[in-house]
Design a protein around this motif. Structure first.
Motif, PDB file in Angstrom:
ATOM      1  N   LYS A  36       0.804  -1.429   0.070  1.00  0.00           N
ATOM      2  CA  LYS A  36       0.081  -0.174  -0.082  1.00  0.00           C
ATOM      3  C   LYS A  36       0.858   1.300  -0.006  1.00  0.00           C
ATOM      4  O   LYS A  36       2.098   1.350   0.417  1.00  0.00           O
ATOM      5  CB  LYS A  36      -0.924  -0.028   1.296  1.00  0.00           C
ATOM      6  N   CYS A  37      -0.008   2.250  -0.331  1.00  0.00           N
ATOM      7  CA  CYS A  37       1.089   3.557  -0.338  1.00  0.00           C
ATOM      8  C   CYS A  37       0.155   4.534   0.584  1.00  0.00           C
ATOM      9  O   CYS A  37      -0.872   4.457   0.301  1.00  0.00           O
ATOM     10  CB  CYS A  37       1.446   4.202  -1.744  1.00  0.00           C
ATOM     11  N   LEU A  38       0.778   5.399   1.077  1.00  0.00           N
ATOM     12  CA  LEU A  38       0.095   6.556   1.812  1.00  0.00           C
ATOM     13  C   LEU A  38      -0.262   7.808   0.849  1.00  0.00           C
ATOM     14  O   LEU A  38       0.529   8.345   0.231  1.00  0.00           O
ATOM     15  CB  LEU A  38       0.979   7.051   3.035  1.00  0.00           C
ATOM     16  N   MET A  39      -1.696   8.217   1.066  1.00  0.00           N
ATOM     17  CA  MET A  39      -2.156   9.235   0.368  1.00  0.00           C
ATOM     18  C   MET A  39      -2.662  10.306   1.480  1.00  0.00           C
ATOM     19  O   MET A  39      -3.017   9.778   2.520  1.00  0.00           O
ATOM     20  CB  MET A  39      -3.240   8.992  -0.499  1.00  0.00           C
ATOM     21  N   VAL A  40      -2.566  11.727   1.167  1.00  0.00           N
ATOM     22  CA  VAL A  40      -2.924  12.659   1.928  1.00  0.00           C
ATOM     23  C   VAL A  40      -3.787  13.593   1.359  1.00  0.00           C
ATOM     24  O   VAL A  40      -3.632  13.904   0.094  1.00  0.00           O
ATOM     25  CB  VAL A  40      -1.730  13.585   2.495  1.00  0.00           C
ATOM     26  N   GLU A  41      -4.969  13.858   1.990  1.00  0.00           N
ATOM     27  CA  GLU A  41      -6.086  14.762   1.491  1.00  0.00           C
ATOM     28  C   GLU A  41      -5.570  16.078   1.677  1.00  0.00           C
ATOM     29  O   GLU A  41      -5.277  16.534   2.809  1.00  0.00           O
ATOM     30  CB  GLU A  41      -7.550  14.289   2.201  1.00  0.00           C
ATOM     31  N   ARG A  42      -5.954  16.900   0.705  1.00  0.00           N
ATOM     32  CA  ARG A  42      -5.626  18.310   0.630  1.00  0.00           C
ATOM     33  C   ARG A  42      -6.631  18.900   1.746  1.00  0.00           C
ATOM     34  O   ARG A  42      -7.753  18.893   1.423  1.00  0.00           O
ATOM     35  CB  ARG A  42      -5.605  18.928  -0.604  1.00  0.00           C
ATOM     36  N   PRO A  43      -6.042  19.998   2.602  1.00  0.00           N
ATOM     37  CA  PRO A  43      -6.867  20.407   3.723  1.00  0.00           C
ATOM     38  C   PRO A  43      -7.879  21.358   3.088  1.00  0.00           C
ATOM     39  O   PRO A  43      -7.555  21.995   1.933  1.00  0.00           O
ATOM     40  CB  PRO A  43      -6.069  21.063   4.605  1.00  0.00           C
ATOM     41  N   LEU A  44      -8.706  21.976   3.708  1.00  0.00           N
ATOM     42  CA  LEU A  44      -9.858  22.986   3.398  1.00  0.00           C
ATOM     43  C   LEU A  44      -9.041  24.207   3.170  1.00  0.00           C
ATOM     44  O   LEU A  44      -8.263  24.576   4.002  1.00  0.00           O
ATOM     45  CB  LEU A  44     -10.928  23.018   4.290  1.00  0.00           C
ATOM     46  N   GLY A  45      -9.452  25.046   2.239  1.00  0.00           N
ATOM     47  CA  GLY A  45      -8.952  26.428   2.266  1.00  0.00           C
ATOM     48  C   GLY A  45      -7.683  26.468   1.210  1.00  0.00           C
ATOM     49  O   GLY A  45      -7.202  27.602   0.914  1.00  0.00           O
ATOM     50  N   LYS A  46      -7.139  25.186   0.929  1.00  0.00           N
ATOM     51  CA  LYS A  46      -5.745  25.054  -0.077  1.00  0.00           C
ATOM     52  C   LYS A  46      -6.495  24.620  -1.378  1.00  0.00           C
ATOM     53  O   LYS A  46      -7.606  24.084  -1.624  1.00  0.00           O
ATOM     54  CB  LYS A  46      -4.899  24.052   0.514  1.00  0.00           C
ATOM     55  N   SER A  47      -5.445  24.939  -2.492  1.00  0.00           N
ATOM     56  CA  SER A  47      -6.016  24.576  -3.835  1.00  0.00           C
ATOM     57  C   SER A  47      -6.105  23.260  -3.990  1.00  0.00           C
ATOM     58  O   SER A  47      -5.713  22.231  -3.121  1.00  0.00           O
ATOM     59  CB  SER A  47      -4.928  24.852  -4.899  1.00  0.00           C
ATOM     60  N   TYR A  48      -7.231  22.736  -4.756  1.00  0.00           N
ATOM     61  CA  TYR A  48      -7.634  21.201  -4.756  1.00  0.00           C
ATOM     62  C   TYR A  48      -7.811  20.624  -3.330  1.00  0.00           C
ATOM     63  O   TYR A  48      -7.690  19.343  -3.248  1.00  0.00           O
ATOM     64  CB  TYR A  48      -6.234  20.406  -5.330  1.00  0.00           C
ATOM     65  N   GLU A  49      -8.520  21.577  -2.354  1.00  0.00           N
ATOM     66  CA  GLU A  49      -8.978  20.921  -1.321  1.00  0.00           C
ATOM     67  C   GLU A  49     -10.153  19.635  -1.404  1.00  0.00           C
ATOM     68  O   GLU A  49     -10.547  19.791  -2.204  1.00  0.00           O
ATOM     69  CB  GLU A  49      -9.916  21.965  -0.598  1.00  0.00           C
ATOM     70  N   GLY A  50      -9.731  18.615  -0.515  1.00  0.00           N
ATOM     71  CA  GLY A  50     -10.448  17.444  -0.760  1.00  0.00           C
ATOM     72  C   GLY A  50     -10.071  16.389  -1.718  1.00  0.00           C
ATOM     73  O   GLY A  50     -10.374  15.225  -1.488  1.00  0.00           O
ATOM     74  N   LEU A  51      -9.117  16.798  -2.368  1.00  0.00           N
ATOM     75  CA  LEU A  51      -8.523  15.692  -3.507  1.00  0.00           C
ATOM     76  C   LEU A  51      -7.170  15.233  -2.852  1.00  0.00           C
ATOM     77  O   LEU A  51      -6.263  15.809  -1.786  1.00  0.00           O
ATOM     78  CB  LEU A  51      -7.977  16.257  -4.756  1.00  0.00           C
ATOM     79  N   TYR A  52      -6.773  13.941  -2.873  1.00  0.00           N
ATOM     80  CA  TYR A  52      -5.663  13.555  -2.514  1.00  0.00           C
ATOM     81  C   TYR A  52      -4.378  13.444  -3.155  1.00  0.00           C
ATOM     82  O   TYR A  52      -4.542  13.807  -4.301  1.00  0.00           O
ATOM     83  CB  TYR A  52      -5.968  11.637  -2.464  1.00  0.00           C
ATOM     84  N   GLU A  53      -3.244  13.312  -2.587  1.00  0.00           N
ATOM     85  CA  GLU A  53      -1.987  13.429  -2.948  1.00  0.00           C
ATOM     86  C   GLU A  53      -1.019  12.706  -2.434  1.00  0.00           C
ATOM     87  O   GLU A  53      -1.367  12.269  -1.368  1.00  0.00           O
ATOM     88  CB  GLU A  53      -1.523  14.954  -3.065  1.00  0.00           C
ATOM     89  N   PHE A  54       0.385  12.484  -3.146  1.00  0.00           N
ATOM     90  CA  PHE A  54       1.296  11.725  -2.441  1.00  0.00           C
ATOM     91  C   PHE A  54       1.644  12.922  -1.394  1.00  0.00           C
ATOM     92  O   PHE A  54       2.045  14.029  -1.797  1.00  0.00           O
ATOM     93  CB  PHE A  54       2.292  11.348  -3.358  1.00  0.00           C
ATOM     94  N   PRO A  55       2.101  12.463  -0.207  1.00  0.00           N
ATOM     95  CA  PRO A  55       2.772  13.288   0.750  1.00  0.00           C
ATOM     96  C   PRO A  55       4.374  13.906   0.552  1.00  0.00           C
ATOM     97  O   PRO A  55       4.952  13.375  -0.460  1.00  0.00           O
ATOM     98  CB  PRO A  55       2.909  12.528   2.016  1.00  0.00           C
ATOM     99  N   GLY A  56       4.407  15.506   0.757  1.00  0.00           N
ATOM    100  CA  GLY A  56       5.564  16.111   0.483  1.00  0.00           C
ATOM    101  C   GLY A  56       5.347  17.434   0.496  1.00  0.00           C
ATOM    102  O   GLY A  56       4.277  17.799   1.085  1.00  0.00           O
ATOM    103  N   GLY A  57       6.216  18.357  -0.144  1.00  0.00           N
ATOM    104  CA  GLY A  57       6.180  19.629  -0.087  1.00  0.00           C
ATOM    105  C   GLY A  57       7.364  20.098  -0.911  1.00  0.00           C
ATOM    106  O   GLY A  57       7.961  19.637  -1.628  1.00  0.00           O
ATOM    107  N   LYS A  58       7.556  21.375  -0.612  1.00  0.00           N
ATOM    108  CA  LYS A  58       8.504  22.490  -1.370  1.00  0.00           C
ATOM    109  C   LYS A  58       9.813  22.077  -0.735  1.00  0.00           C
ATOM    110  O   LYS A  58       9.883  22.056   0.521  1.00  0.00           O
ATOM    111  CB  LYS A  58       8.109  23.725  -1.246  1.00  0.00           C
TER     112      LYS A  58
END
Length: 144
Positions: free
Chosen positions: A1-23
């Motif tokens: 399995k792989c871990l997916m994270v839901e985009r938080p409310l108030g951010k672009s694409y809120e409610g959609l899932y993504e692979f975790p990470g960042g800038k």
């Protein structure tokens, strides 16, 4: 399995899932940035040396172009949890095959819509558009 994270409310694409990470911040390698982001967002400790490069995505938006490396990792300390209120989900390969993406007008981000659906029933995961090209590589990795 792989871990997916839901985009938080108030951010672009809120409610959609993504692979975790960042800038990546100045002076960081991609692995260092990922280690920092996963600690800040999910509360897990990962030594940057434990990340294995898998693939990358190149995705253009109206505001910028994103070049996103994707890594795998099977060794960490701590239990992943959404420290910023985000929902986490361990996703099996069968679920990844049913990915549904809405790159439509969520938060005014785009005017087009594409859907990616696998066969069979069940609830599909909606994925941010930039992560869709990564799914094939993730599926191959999970099956090896």
């Amino acid at each position: 399995k792989c871990l997916m994270v839901e985009r938080p409310l108030g951010k672009s694409y809120e409610g959609l899932y993504e692979f975790p990470g960042g800038k990546i911040e100045e002076g960081e390698t991609p692995e260092m940035a990922l280690s920092r982001e996963l600690k800040e967002e999910l509360g897990v400790d990962i030594d940057p040396i434990d990340f294995e490069p898998l693939t990358f995505a190149s995705h253009g938006t109206e505001k910028f172009h994103l070049l996103m490396p994707l890594f795998t990792c099977t060794k960490w300390k701590g239990e992943p949890m959404g420290l910023e209120g985000q929902t986490l989900r361990w996703v099996a390969p069968e679920e990844l095959e049913k990915i549904t993406s809405s790159s439509g007008s969520r938060n005014g981000s785009s005017s087009s819509t594409r859907s990616h659906r696998g066969g069979g029933g069940g609830a599909a995961i909606e994925l941010v558009p930039a992560d869709i090209p990564l799914v094939g590589s993730v599926l191959r990795s999970l099956r090896n």
